[in-house]
Design a protein around this motif. Structure first.
Motif, PDB file in Angstrom:
ATOM      1  N   TYR A   1       0.839  -1.195   0.000  1.00  0.00           N
ATOM      2  CA  TYR A   1       0.000   0.000   0.000  1.00  0.00           C
ATOM      3  C   TYR A   1       0.876   1.249   0.000  1.00  0.00           C
ATOM      4  CZ  TYR A   1      -3.853  -3.058   1.503  1.00  0.00           C
ATOM      5  OH  TYR A   1      -4.803  -4.049   1.588  1.00  0.00           O
ATOM      6  N   LYS A   2       0.232   2.367  -0.346  1.00  0.00           N
ATOM      7  CA  LYS A   2       0.840   3.667  -0.123  1.00  0.00           C
ATOM      8  C   LYS A   2       0.514   4.096   1.304  1.00  0.00           C
ATOM      9  CE  LYS A   2       1.155   5.770  -4.711  1.00  0.00           C
ATOM     10  NZ  LYS A   2       0.754   6.938  -5.551  1.00  0.00           N
TER      11      LYS A   2
ATOM     12  N   GLU B   1      -8.993   3.183  -0.807  1.00  0.00           N
ATOM     13  CA  GLU B   1      -8.415   1.997  -1.426  1.00  0.00           C
ATOM     14  C   GLU B   1      -6.974   2.269  -1.858  1.00  0.00           C
ATOM     15  OE1 GLU B   1      -9.524  -0.974  -1.509  1.00  0.00           O
ATOM     16  OE2 GLU B   1     -11.429  -0.461  -0.572  1.00  0.00           O
ATOM     17  N   GLY B   2      -6.126   1.314  -1.530  1.00  0.00           N
ATOM     18  CA  GLY B   2      -4.730   1.430  -1.892  1.00  0.00           C
ATOM     19  C   GLY B   2      -3.895   2.228  -0.913  1.00  0.00           C
ATOM     20  N   LYS B   3      -4.494   2.640   0.225  1.00  0.00           N
ATOM     21  CA  LYS B   3      -3.780   3.468   1.198  1.00  0.00           C
ATOM     22  C   LYS B   3      -3.915   2.868   2.600  1.00  0.00           C
ATOM     23  CE  LYS B   3      -4.612   7.809  -1.295  1.00  0.00           C
ATOM     24  NZ  LYS B   3      -5.177   9.183  -1.207  1.00  0.00           N
ATOM     25  N   VAL B   4      -2.910   3.122   3.421  1.00  0.00           N
ATOM     26  CA  VAL B   4      -2.966   2.810   4.847  1.00  0.00           C
ATOM     27  C   VAL B   4      -2.456   4.029   5.610  1.00  0.00           C
ATOM     28  CG1 VAL B   4      -2.731   0.313   4.684  1.00  0.00           C
ATOM     29  CG2 VAL B   4      -0.683   1.730   4.728  1.00  0.00           C
TER      30      VAL B   4
ATOM     31  N   PRO C   1     -11.277  -1.005   3.186  1.00  0.00           N
ATOM     32  CA  PRO C   1     -12.285  -2.077   3.340  1.00  0.00           C
ATOM     33  C   PRO C   1     -11.961  -3.327   2.532  1.00  0.00           C
ATOM     34  CG  PRO C   1     -13.329   0.051   2.964  1.00  0.00           C
ATOM     35  CD  PRO C   1     -11.874   0.252   2.734  1.00  0.00           C
ATOM     36  N   SER C   2     -11.278  -3.191   1.420  1.00  0.00           N
ATOM     37  CA  SER C   2     -10.955  -4.374   0.618  1.00  0.00           C
ATOM     38  C   SER C   2     -10.039  -5.327   1.380  1.00  0.00           C
ATOM     39  CB  SER C   2     -10.297  -3.956  -0.699  1.00  0.00           C
ATOM     40  OG  SER C   2      -9.087  -3.226  -0.448  1.00  0.00           O
ATOM     41  N   ALA C   3      -9.214  -4.784   2.296  1.00  0.00           N
ATOM     42  CA  ALA C   3      -8.333  -5.643   3.092  1.00  0.00           C
ATOM     43  C   ALA C   3      -9.147  -6.533   4.015  1.00  0.00           C
ATOM     44  CB  ALA C   3      -7.360  -4.788   3.895  1.00  0.00           C
TER      45      ALA C   3
END
Length: 299
Positions: free
Chosen positions: A18-19, A83-86, A44-46
Motif C-alpha cells: 500500500y501507499k 483503497e490502496g492506502k494505509v 475495506p478491501s483488506a
C-alpha cells in the motif's frame, strides 16, 4: 464424470503493498486515538480479503519498508481508509523511515504472547512521573504488539513521552493483548548519577553543631573532701607495655585411663601462721569469727 480435490490448496497469508500516510492526512476529524497507539487504518478491501484467508486472530501485521529493510509490527484499528492506502501513527512512520506516499508492504503474521519487556525513556522528564508503570500500562492498551528496537510514543498529561523497546521476551516481537507481562525500565537517556563531594563526606557532624550557650549541665569542676589536689595524668605518659609471657607446654598425664574424668582444684599456699598444715591450707570453720559488743561490759 466429475472429480474433486480431496486436499484443497492451503490459503496464502495476507501480503499486500500500500501507499502509506500519517494519520494527520486522514480525511475527516483528527484521530488522536490512532496517533497514541500502535494500530493502523486499512481499506475495506483488506477486510474482505482477510475474511477469506486462513489467518490467526487477533490480527497482527508485519510492516516492511523495502527501501531500508526496516521492520515493525502492528495491529489494525479500522478498515475505513481509501483503497490502496494505509494510515500509520507518526512514530511508526519515523521508525520505518517512511515519507508521505511511500510504498509499504503489509503482511499478516503470528507472534508469541509477551512475558517480559524492557523500556528506556528517551528523556529524563520521564522521572517526574509518580507511577511510571501505571502510566505505561495505560498507554499500552492502544497497542497490539511490541517490536525490539522500536521507539514508541505515549501521551500523559498533554505531554508525549518516547520509550525505546530494549528487550522483549520470548521473542524480538510479541503480542501484548490479554497477557501477563513483566515490565522493567532502564536509566533514561542523558541521566547521570548524582556525585557526592568527598570533602562533604569527610566533615564531622559535630563540627556543624552550634556552640552551646547559657546553662550547661555538669560543666563544673570536682573537689576532694580532704582538701588534697586531684591527681592529674598527662596524656603523653603511656602505660608500660607488659612483656609477653613465654608459652610453656604442660606435662601430659601418662596415667590417664580412657572413660574417666579428673577434676583438679587449685589449693591455696600454706599459711605462715600454720606451717604444719599437711595440705597447705587452713581448715575452714563456720562462724569462727570473734564478736564485739557496742556497749561496754559492766564491771
Amino acid at each position: 464424470m466429475f472429480g474433486f480435490n480431496m486436499f484443497p490448496e492451503t490459503l496464502r497469508p495476507f501480503n499486500v503493498q500500500y501507499k502509506c500516510f500519517s494519520v494527520s492526512m486522514l480525511p475527516g476529524n483528527e484521530r488522536d486515538d490512532v496517533e497514541r497507539g500502535g494500530k493502523i487504518i486499512m481499506p475495506p478491501s483488506a477486510l474482505d480479503q482477510l475474511t477469506r484467508l486462513n489467518i490467526n486472530y487477533p490480527m497482527v501485521f508485519k510492516l516492511t519498508n523495502r527501501k531500508t529493510e526496516r521492520i515493525t509490527h502492528c495491529g489494525v484499528l479500522e478498515f475505513v481508509a481509501d483503497e490502496g492506502k494505509v494510515y500509520l501513527p507518526h512514530w511508526m512512520m519515523h521508525n520505518l523511515l517512511l515519507e508521505e506516499g511511500d510504498f509499504l508492504n503489509v503482511e499478516s503474521t503470528h507472534l508469541p504472547v509477551a512475558t517480559f519487556s524492557c523500556f528506556q525513556p528517551q528523556s529524563v522528564d520521564f522521572l517526574d512521573i509518580t507511577n511510571p508503570k501505571a502510566v505505561l500500562e495505560n498507554g499500552l492498551r492502544s497497542f497490539a504488539c511490541l517490536t525490539k528496537g522500536d521507539v514508541i510514543a505515549i501521551k500523559y498529561n498533554d505531554k508525549v513521552y518516547e520509550l525505546s523497546v530494549l528487550e522483549t521476551k520470548p521473542g524480538p516481537a510479541v503480542v501484548i493483548i490479554e497477557c501477563d507481562m513483566n515490565v522493567d525500565f532502564a536509566a533514561p537517556v542523558g541521566y547521570k548519577e548524582p556525585v557526592r563531594n568527598q570533602e562533604e563526606m569527610q566533615v564531622d557532624p559535630a563540627e556543624l553543631m552550634p556552640e552551646p550557650t547559657g546553662f550547661i549541665a555538669f560543666k563544673g569542676e570536682g573537689n576532694r573532701l580532704d582538701g588534697k589536689k586531684k591527681k592529674t595524668t598527662s596524656i603523653s605518659e603511656e602505660p608500660p607495655v607488659a612483656k609477653p609471657v613465654p608459652y610453656q607446654r604442660g606435662i601430659p598425664d601418662y596415667n590417664y585411663q580412657i572413660g574417666t574424668l579428673k577434676f583438679l582444684r587449685n589449693s591455696k599456699p600454706a599459711s605462715s601462721k600454720d606451717p604444719n598444715a599437711e595440705d597447705g591450707s587452713e581448715e575452714f570453720k563456720a562462724f569462727g569469727g570473734a564478736g564485739n559488743s557496742l556497749r561496754s561490759k559492766k564491771a
